[in-house]
Design a protein around this motif. Sequence first.
Motif, mmCIF file in Angstrom:
data_model
loop_
_atom_site.group_PDB
_atom_site.id
_atom_site.type_symbol
_atom_site.label_atom_id
_atom_site.label_comp_id
_atom_site.label_asym_id
_atom_site.label_seq_id
_atom_site.Cartn_x
_atom_site.Cartn_y
_atom_site.Cartn_z
ATOM 1 N N MET A 1 0.847 -1.176 0.000
ATOM 2 C CA MET A 1 0.000 0.000 0.000
ATOM 3 C C MET A 1 0.895 1.243 0.000
ATOM 4 O O MET A 1 1.815 1.356 0.791
ATOM 5 N N THR A 2 0.619 2.165 -0.869
ATOM 6 C CA THR A 2 1.374 3.420 -0.895
ATOM 7 C C THR A 2 0.577 4.493 -0.151
ATOM 8 O O THR A 2 -0.645 4.520 -0.188
ATOM 9 N N ILE A 3 1.306 5.345 0.502
ATOM 10 C CA ILE A 3 0.692 6.463 1.227
ATOM 11 C C ILE A 3 1.000 7.727 0.448
ATOM 12 O O ILE A 3 2.139 7.984 0.073
ATOM 13 N N GLN A 4 -0.032 8.517 0.202
ATOM 14 C CA GLN A 4 0.107 9.778 -0.514
ATOM 15 C C GLN A 4 0.030 10.933 0.482
ATOM 16 O O GLN A 4 -0.767 10.908 1.414
ATOM 17 N N VAL A 5 0.855 11.943 0.270
ATOM 18 C CA VAL A 5 0.899 13.110 1.139
ATOM 19 C C VAL A 5 0.514 14.328 0.313
ATOM 20 O O VAL A 5 1.067 14.556 -0.761
ATOM 21 N N ARG A 6 -0.438 15.082 0.828
ATOM 22 C CA ARG A 6 -0.844 16.308 0.141
ATOM 23 C C ARG A 6 0.105 17.422 0.534
ATOM 24 O O ARG A 6 0.312 17.703 1.717
ATOM 25 N N GLN A 7 0.683 18.074 -0.450
ATOM 26 C CA GLN A 7 1.636 19.157 -0.212
ATOM 27 C C GLN A 7 0.909 20.484 -0.067
ATOM 28 O O GLN A 7 -0.277 20.592 -0.385
ATOM 29 N N ALA A 8 1.614 21.490 0.403
ATOM 30 C CA ALA A 8 1.025 22.808 0.648
ATOM 31 C C ALA A 8 0.382 23.395 -0.611
ATOM 32 O O ALA A 8 -0.614 24.103 -0.536
ATOM 33 N N ARG B 1 2.031 13.645 -3.447
ATOM 34 C CA ARG B 1 3.245 12.899 -3.744
ATOM 35 C C ARG B 1 3.284 11.666 -2.853
ATOM 36 O O ARG B 1 2.647 11.629 -1.804
ATOM 37 N N GLN B 2 4.039 10.677 -3.286
ATOM 38 C CA GLN B 2 4.164 9.468 -2.489
ATOM 39 C C GLN B 2 5.033 9.748 -1.267
ATOM 40 O O GLN B 2 6.069 10.412 -1.360
ATOM 41 N N ALA B 3 4.589 9.248 -0.118
ATOM 42 C CA ALA B 3 5.339 9.450 1.120
ATOM 43 C C ALA B 3 6.667 8.706 1.042
ATOM 44 O O ALA B 3 6.765 7.634 0.458
ATOM 45 N N THR B 4 7.670 9.293 1.642
ATOM 46 C CA THR B 4 8.989 8.689 1.710
ATOM 47 C C THR B 4 9.124 7.968 3.043
ATOM 48 O O THR B 4 8.777 8.523 4.087
ATOM 49 N N ARG B 5 9.619 6.752 2.995
ATOM 50 C CA ARG B 5 9.826 5.998 4.234
ATOM 51 C C ARG B 5 11.033 6.590 4.970
ATOM 52 O O ARG B 5 12.081 6.807 4.379
ATOM 53 N N VAL B 6 10.855 6.857 6.263
ATOM 54 C CA VAL B 6 11.911 7.435 7.080
ATOM 55 C C VAL B 6 12.163 6.501 8.256
ATOM 56 O O VAL B 6 11.223 6.047 8.908
ATOM 57 N N SER B 7 13.414 6.229 8.517
ATOM 58 C CA SER B 7 13.784 5.406 9.671
ATOM 59 C C SER B 7 14.535 6.268 10.673
ATOM 60 O O SER B 7 15.235 7.205 10.292
ATOM 61 N N PHE B 8 14.375 5.939 11.930
ATOM 62 C CA PHE B 8 15.066 6.654 12.988
ATOM 63 C C PHE B 8 15.949 5.672 13.742
ATOM 64 O O PHE B 8 15.516 4.569 14.062
ATOM 65 N N PRO B 9 17.174 6.075 14.037
ATOM 66 C CA PRO B 9 18.084 5.157 14.733
ATOM 67 C C PRO B 9 17.674 4.920 16.190
ATOM 68 O O PRO B 9 17.989 3.900 16.768
ATOM 69 N N ASN B 10 16.940 5.885 16.758
ATOM 70 C CA ASN B 10 16.498 5.717 18.144
ATOM 71 C C ASN B 10 15.260 6.568 18.401
ATOM 72 O O ASN B 10 14.927 7.454 17.612
ATOM 73 N N GLU B 11 14.597 6.277 19.500
ATOM 74 C CA GLU B 11 13.348 6.973 19.824
ATOM 75 C C GLU B 11 13.568 8.442 20.161
ATOM 76 O O GLU B 11 12.711 9.280 19.896
ATOM 77 N N ALA B 12 14.732 8.778 20.714
ATOM 78 C CA ALA B 12 15.020 10.174 21.067
ATOM 79 C C ALA B 12 15.056 11.058 19.823
ATOM 80 O O ALA B 12 14.597 12.203 19.861
ATOM 81 N N GLU B 13 15.576 10.533 18.721
ATOM 82 C CA GLU B 13 15.611 11.321 17.485
ATOM 83 C C GLU B 13 14.197 11.549 16.943
ATOM 84 O O GLU B 13 13.870 12.645 16.496
ATOM 85 N N LEU B 14 13.362 10.528 16.997
ATOM 86 C CA LEU B 14 11.965 10.667 16.581
ATOM 87 C C LEU B 14 11.264 11.691 17.469
ATOM 88 O O LEU B 14 10.572 12.587 16.984
ATOM 89 N N GLN B 15 11.462 11.596 18.765
ATOM 90 C CA GLN B 15 10.871 12.536 19.716
ATOM 91 C C GLN B 15 11.300 13.968 19.418
ATOM 92 O O GLN B 15 10.475 14.887 19.393
ATOM 93 N N SER B 16 12.575 14.164 19.160
ATOM 94 C CA SER B 16 13.103 15.493 18.869
ATOM 95 C C SER B 16 12.488 16.064 17.593
ATOM 96 O O SER B 16 12.105 17.237 17.548
ATOM 97 N N MET B 17 12.371 15.236 16.566
ATOM 98 C CA MET B 17 11.794 15.694 15.297
ATOM 99 C C MET B 17 10.332 16.104 15.479
ATOM 100 O O MET B 17 9.894 17.138 14.973
ATOM 101 N N LEU B 18 9.573 15.329 16.247
ATOM 102 C CA LEU B 18 8.165 15.672 16.480
ATOM 103 C C LEU B 18 8.032 16.932 17.344
ATOM 104 O O LEU B 18 7.121 17.731 17.142
ATOM 105 N N HIS B 19 8.949 17.124 18.282
ATOM 106 C CA HIS B 19 8.918 18.326 19.114
ATOM 107 C C HIS B 19 9.167 19.575 18.265
ATOM 108 O O HIS B 19 8.505 20.599 18.425
#
Length: 134
Positions: free
Chosen positions: A1-8, A13-31
């Motif tokens: 299944m592909t996920i589409q993201v509506r731009q401004a 466009r098709q969503a890009t898969r993003v991986s995070f090496p640790n939860e702290a980096e994900l937390q920081s990005m969301l903050h």
Amino acid sequence: MTIQVRQANGTWRQATRVSFPNEAELQSMLHRNPELIPLRAGEDAPRVFVRESGLPGSGNTDLLGVDSDGNIYIVECKLASNPEIRRKVLGQVMEYAAFLWNLPYEDFDQFFMRRENATLLDLMGKRTRSPSEN
């Protein structure tokens, strides 16, 4: 299944898969980018978050926030590789919510004062003003 993201600009466009090496980096990005935390469909209320709020007797929330409508958000960041991603995390969030349930506003505001050195009202004011006003 592909996920589409509506731009401004309204295109998709098709969503890009993003991986995070640790939860702290994900937390920081969301903050730094609270607009990435989904709201109910059709809503786009400004919101502010603080990281690692210590809730006495409950532990630390990854992100604790509020939107301009007064809705409170508790966000726990777990990577898919984390074996605690299901039942234990739900229990964690429920414990945090129980602590916050009858917390006076002044005490809630202190989470933002301690972490951001500004009141919740000031932080929300910055979030709701246009960039030229900041």
